[in-house]
Write an enzyme that holds these catalytic residues in place. Structure first.
Site, PDB file in Angstrom:
ATOM      1  N   GLY A 155      28.505   3.150 -17.486  1.00 27.80           N
ATOM      2  CA  GLY A 155      28.999   1.777 -17.547  1.00 27.80           C
ATOM      3  C   GLY A 155      27.977   0.767 -18.020  1.00 27.80           C
ATOM      4  O   GLY A 155      27.991  -0.393 -17.581  1.00 27.80           O
ATOM      5  N   SER A 200      24.306  -5.658 -17.643  1.00 24.59           N
ATOM      6  CA  SER A 200      25.110  -4.744 -16.816  1.00 24.59           C
ATOM      7  C   SER A 200      24.394  -4.384 -15.520  1.00 24.59           C
ATOM      8  O   SER A 200      23.190  -4.079 -15.524  1.00 24.59           O
ATOM      9  CB  SER A 200      25.406  -3.451 -17.585  1.00 24.59           C
ATOM     10  OG  SER A 200      26.162  -3.718 -18.743  1.00 24.59           O
ATOM     11  N   ASP A 223      34.355   7.722 -22.318  1.00 21.51           N
ATOM     12  CA  ASP A 223      35.498   6.879 -21.981  1.00 21.51           C
ATOM     13  C   ASP A 223      36.198   7.566 -20.811  1.00 21.51           C
ATOM     14  O   ASP A 223      36.749   8.663 -20.975  1.00 21.51           O
ATOM     15  CB  ASP A 223      36.420   6.773 -23.205  1.00 21.51           C
ATOM     16  CG  ASP A 223      37.701   5.998 -22.900  1.00 21.51           C
ATOM     17  OD1 ASP A 223      37.957   5.690 -21.715  1.00 21.51           O
ATOM     18  OD2 ASP A 223      38.446   5.721 -23.849  1.00 21.51           O
ATOM     19  N   VAL A 224      36.181   6.939 -19.646  1.00 22.34           N
ATOM     20  CA  VAL A 224      36.688   7.622 -18.452  1.00 22.34           C
ATOM     21  C   VAL A 224      38.204   7.795 -18.424  1.00 22.34           C
ATOM     22  O   VAL A 224      38.733   8.427 -17.523  1.00 22.34           O
ATOM     23  CB  VAL A 224      36.209   6.941 -17.138  1.00 22.34           C
ATOM     24  CG1 VAL A 224      34.707   7.078 -16.978  1.00 22.34           C
ATOM     25  CG2 VAL A 224      36.659   5.489 -17.055  1.00 22.34           C
ATOM     26  N   ILE A 239      31.696   1.020 -13.518  1.00 18.41           N
ATOM     27  CA  ILE A 239      32.794   0.900 -14.484  1.00 18.41           C
ATOM     28  C   ILE A 239      33.987   0.186 -13.855  1.00 18.41           C
ATOM     29  O   ILE A 239      34.408   0.525 -12.749  1.00 18.41           O
ATOM     30  CB  ILE A 239      33.218   2.308 -14.961  1.00 18.41           C
ATOM     31  CG1 ILE A 239      32.097   2.929 -15.800  1.00 18.41           C
ATOM     32  CG2 ILE A 239      34.529   2.267 -15.721  1.00 18.41           C
ATOM     33  CD1 ILE A 239      32.349   4.361 -16.189  1.00 18.41           C
ATOM     34  N   ALA A 285      40.306  -4.386 -16.143  1.00 19.81           N
ATOM     35  CA  ALA A 285      41.667  -4.867 -15.907  1.00 19.81           C
ATOM     36  C   ALA A 285      42.065  -5.661 -17.140  1.00 19.81           C
ATOM     37  O   ALA A 285      41.198  -6.299 -17.769  1.00 19.81           O
ATOM     38  CB  ALA A 285      41.746  -5.743 -14.661  1.00 19.81           C
ATOM     39  N   TYR A 313      41.265 -12.499  -8.760  1.00 23.75           N
ATOM     40  CA  TYR A 313      40.859 -11.092  -8.787  1.00 23.75           C
ATOM     41  C   TYR A 313      42.060 -10.155  -8.870  1.00 23.75           C
ATOM     42  O   TYR A 313      41.961  -9.040  -9.372  1.00 23.75           O
ATOM     43  CB  TYR A 313      39.939 -10.732  -7.603  1.00 23.75           C
ATOM     44  CG  TYR A 313      38.511 -10.798  -8.040  1.00 23.75           C
ATOM     45  CD1 TYR A 313      37.877 -12.021  -8.155  1.00 23.75           C
ATOM     46  CD2 TYR A 313      37.820  -9.659  -8.419  1.00 23.75           C
ATOM     47  CE1 TYR A 313      36.593 -12.109  -8.620  1.00 23.75           C
ATOM     48  CE2 TYR A 313      36.529  -9.736  -8.883  1.00 23.75           C
ATOM     49  CZ  TYR A 313      35.915 -10.955  -8.984  1.00 23.75           C
ATOM     50  OH  TYR A 313      34.638 -11.039  -9.453  1.00 23.75           O
ATOM     51  N   LYS A 338      39.424  -2.272  -6.150  1.00 23.71           N
ATOM     52  CA  LYS A 338      38.202  -2.167  -5.339  1.00 23.71           C
ATOM     53  C   LYS A 338      38.523  -1.642  -3.927  1.00 23.71           C
ATOM     54  O   LYS A 338      37.708  -0.940  -3.327  1.00 23.71           O
ATOM     55  CB  LYS A 338      37.481  -3.508  -5.251  1.00 23.71           C
ATOM     56  CG  LYS A 338      36.900  -4.002  -6.581  1.00 23.71           C
ATOM     57  CD  LYS A 338      35.942  -3.026  -7.215  1.00 23.71           C
ATOM     58  CE  LYS A 338      35.216  -3.620  -8.411  1.00 23.71           C
ATOM     59  NZ  LYS A 338      34.497  -2.585  -9.195  1.00 23.71           N
ATOM     60  N   THR A 393      27.918 -11.202 -15.894  1.00 24.22           N
ATOM     61  CA  THR A 393      27.948 -10.044 -16.805  1.00 24.22           C
ATOM     62  C   THR A 393      29.185 -10.157 -17.686  1.00 24.22           C
ATOM     63  O   THR A 393      30.031 -11.031 -17.462  1.00 24.22           O
ATOM     64  CB  THR A 393      28.038  -8.723 -16.020  1.00 24.22           C
ATOM     65  OG1 THR A 393      29.284  -8.706 -15.317  1.00 24.22           O
ATOM     66  CG2 THR A 393      26.897  -8.539 -15.049  1.00 24.22           C
TER      67      THR A 393
HETATM   68  P1  NAP Z   1      29.716  -4.829 -17.409  1.00 19.00           P
HETATM   69  O1  NAP Z   1      28.325  -4.898 -17.875  1.00 19.00           O
HETATM   70  O2  NAP Z   1      30.763  -5.380 -18.303  1.00 19.00           O
HETATM   71  O3  NAP Z   1      30.040  -3.312 -17.031  1.00 19.00           O
HETATM   72  C1  NAP Z   1      31.354  -2.813 -16.911  1.00 19.00           C
HETATM   73  C2  NAP Z   1      31.382  -1.536 -17.679  1.00 19.00           C
HETATM   74  O4  NAP Z   1      32.622  -0.819 -17.524  1.00 19.00           O
HETATM   75  C3  NAP Z   1      31.238  -1.797 -19.180  1.00 19.00           C
HETATM   76  O5  NAP Z   1      30.180  -1.000 -19.668  1.00 19.00           O
HETATM   77  C4  NAP Z   1      32.575  -1.362 -19.716  1.00 19.00           C
HETATM   78  O6  NAP Z   1      32.547  -0.960 -21.065  1.00 19.00           O
HETATM   79  C5  NAP Z   1      32.869  -0.213 -18.761  1.00 19.00           C
HETATM   80  N1  NAP Z   1      34.193   0.333 -18.974  1.00 19.00           N
HETATM   81  C6  NAP Z   1      35.388  -0.325 -19.043  1.00 19.00           C
HETATM   82  N2  NAP Z   1      36.363   0.554 -19.343  1.00 19.00           N
HETATM   83  C7  NAP Z   1      35.775   1.779 -19.467  1.00 19.00           C
HETATM   84  C8  NAP Z   1      36.238   3.078 -19.769  1.00 19.00           C
HETATM   85  N3  NAP Z   1      37.537   3.326 -20.041  1.00 19.00           N
HETATM   86  N4  NAP Z   1      35.351   4.110 -19.799  1.00 19.00           N
HETATM   87  C9  NAP Z   1      34.054   3.892 -19.559  1.00 19.00           C
HETATM   88  N5  NAP Z   1      33.537   2.688 -19.253  1.00 19.00           N
HETATM   89  C10 NAP Z   1      34.389   1.640 -19.217  1.00 19.00           C
HETATM   90  O7  NAP Z   1      29.887  -5.607 -16.028  1.00 19.00           O
HETATM   91  P2  NAP Z   1      29.244  -5.389 -14.582  1.00 19.00           P
HETATM   92  O8  NAP Z   1      29.467  -6.666 -13.875  1.00 19.00           O
HETATM   93  O9  NAP Z   1      27.885  -4.834 -14.675  1.00 19.00           O
HETATM   94  O10 NAP Z   1      30.233  -4.334 -13.940  1.00 19.00           O
HETATM   95  C11 NAP Z   1      29.784  -3.115 -13.344  1.00 19.00           C
HETATM   96  C12 NAP Z   1      30.505  -2.894 -12.023  1.00 19.00           C
HETATM   97  O11 NAP Z   1      30.044  -3.869 -11.099  1.00 19.00           O
HETATM   98  C13 NAP Z   1      32.018  -3.042 -12.099  1.00 19.00           C
HETATM   99  O12 NAP Z   1      32.615  -2.062 -11.283  1.00 19.00           O
HETATM  100  C14 NAP Z   1      32.241  -4.415 -11.504  1.00 19.00           C
HETATM  101  O13 NAP Z   1      33.519  -4.581 -10.953  1.00 19.00           O
HETATM  102  C15 NAP Z   1      31.163  -4.398 -10.436  1.00 19.00           C
HETATM  103  N6  NAP Z   1      30.834  -5.715  -9.869  1.00 19.00           N
HETATM  104  C16 NAP Z   1      30.430  -6.736 -10.670  1.00 19.00           C
HETATM  105  C17 NAP Z   1      30.136  -7.973 -10.105  1.00 19.00           C
HETATM  106  C18 NAP Z   1      29.713  -9.119 -10.971  1.00 19.00           C
HETATM  107  O14 NAP Z   1      29.810 -10.265 -10.529  1.00 19.00           O
HETATM  108  N7  NAP Z   1      29.227  -8.887 -12.169  1.00 19.00           N
HETATM  109  C19 NAP Z   1      30.223  -8.157  -8.721  1.00 19.00           C
HETATM  110  C20 NAP Z   1      30.615  -7.091  -7.927  1.00 19.00           C
HETATM  111  C21 NAP Z   1      30.915  -5.874  -8.509  1.00 19.00           C
HETATM  112  P3  NAP Z   1      33.195  -1.988 -22.157  1.00 19.00           P
HETATM  113  O15 NAP Z   1      32.336  -3.194 -22.179  1.00 19.00           O
HETATM  114  O16 NAP Z   1      33.181  -1.231 -23.426  1.00 19.00           O
HETATM  115  O17 NAP Z   1      34.595  -2.286 -21.704  1.00 19.00           O
END
Ligand code: NAP
Length: 258
Positions: free
Chosen positions: A15, A21, A66-67, A94, A97, A158, A165, A196
């Site tokens: 991811g 990220s 790609d999951v 990953i 939505a 959300y 989640k 992010t």
């Molecule tokens: P991010 O950098 O956008 O990472 C999300 C990743 O998921 C991206 O690399 C995205 O790839 C990937 N993804 C989406 N569909 C996919 C698929 N079919 N196969 C493989 N990978 C896929 O954002 P992030 O904030 O670091 O998110 C990482 C995790 O942290 C997520 O679970 C998010 O819900 C969680 N989280 C984030 C926050 C926050 O505030 N940032 C807070 C709590 C939890 P693409 O860009 O190509 O779609």
């Protein structure tokens, strides 16, 4: 003095979209501790930028995954079998939505939107774990996924991501129970808001950051580096007695009563 030495161990970090990220922040900490890494990205579109990023962590393998496609997960498992032989750490960062399902009324979530969010954001953790199991059980392993407070509280916008989640956190407990006898630990980090790519898809995210900083116990937002450090703790031996938990890296937002 306690040091975290992960040399001789291997981690799959899934991811990574860019330097913001959360999984990249964990990858950097693991690399600093001496682990050998494989970083995966979702699609061809990200290939060159993630390869460039990963170039800053010498020895890192970069693969597409790609999951939503089991064949790409299996291809990663095969390659890791050849290159690493065993996998001691797995990071699942990953989530997905559809934009329209994060904007409209939750009550009107269409079936396709619900299924897409749950498939990518929750089922993928179970499925990837299953497909990596032969590698994970070789020497025992620690798995970490990333969650958010919307798993247990109603958070505006959300919507279906909160549902995903909640399923993800239940999966952490169920997997921890089932895989414990195989020396596999499973935990989640519930992170406070961090700017992010994924977070920017949430309507009103900037306001959320502001409100979080005002209301959290520490009166600030968290950094992605703090998520990285917590990942390092959960993936390494310092947390050897911890499994099935959701650890909050949220500057004390969740404990507050307002
Ligand atoms: P991010 O950098 O956008 O990472 C999300 C990743 O998921 C991206 O690399 C995205 O790839 C990937 N993804 C989406 N569909 C996919 C698929 N079919 N196969 C493989 N990978 C896929 O954002 P992030 O904030 O670091 O998110 C990482 C995790 O942290 C997520 O679970 C998010 O819900 C969680 N989280 C984030 C926050 C926050 O505030 N940032 C807070 C709590 C939890 P693409 O860009 O190509 O779609």
């Amino acid at each position: 003095m306690v040091t975290i030495d992960l040399s001789g161990r291997h981690a799959l970090v899934m991811g990574v979209a860019n330097h913001r990220s959360l999984s990249w922040a964990i990858a950097r900490c693991l690399h600093q501790a001496g682990a050998r890494l494989c970083v995966t990205y979702a699609s061809e579109r990200l290939k060159s930028s993630v390869e460039e990023l990963a170039g800053s962590l010498p020895g890192t393998l970069v693969l597409e995954c790609d999951v939503t496609r089991d064949d790409t997960i299996d291809a990663v498992a095969r390659r890791l079998g050849e290159e690493f032989g065993a996998l001691e750490m797995l990071v699942h960062g990953i989530a997905f939505a559809r934009k329209e399902d994060l904007e409209g009324a939750f009550v009107a979530t269409p079936r396709e939107g619900f299924q897409a969010a749950l498939d990518v954001s929750a089922y993928s953790f179970i499925n990837v774990t299953h497909r990596m199991l032969p590698l994970l059980e070789q020497r025992g392993a620690s798995l970490v996924t990333l969650s958010y407070l919307a798993a247990e509280r109603a958070v505006p916008s959300y919507n279906v991501m909160g549902s995903a989640k909640a399923v993800l956190e239940q999966s952490v407990r169920q997997l921890a129970y089932e895989l414990g006898p195989r020396r596999i630990r499973v935990n989640a980090i519930s992170a406070g808001p961090v700017n992010t790519l994924a977070a920017r898809g949430i309507h009103g995210f900037t306001d959320m950051l502001k409100q979080h900083a005002e209301r959290s116990a520490l009166k600030r937002n968290i950094t992605k580096e703090e998520v990285g450090q917590c990942g390092l703790f959960l993936l390494g031996d310092l947390s050897s007695g911890i499994t099935g938990e959701v650890l909050y890296v949220d500057a004390g937002y969740r404990i507050m009563g307002w």
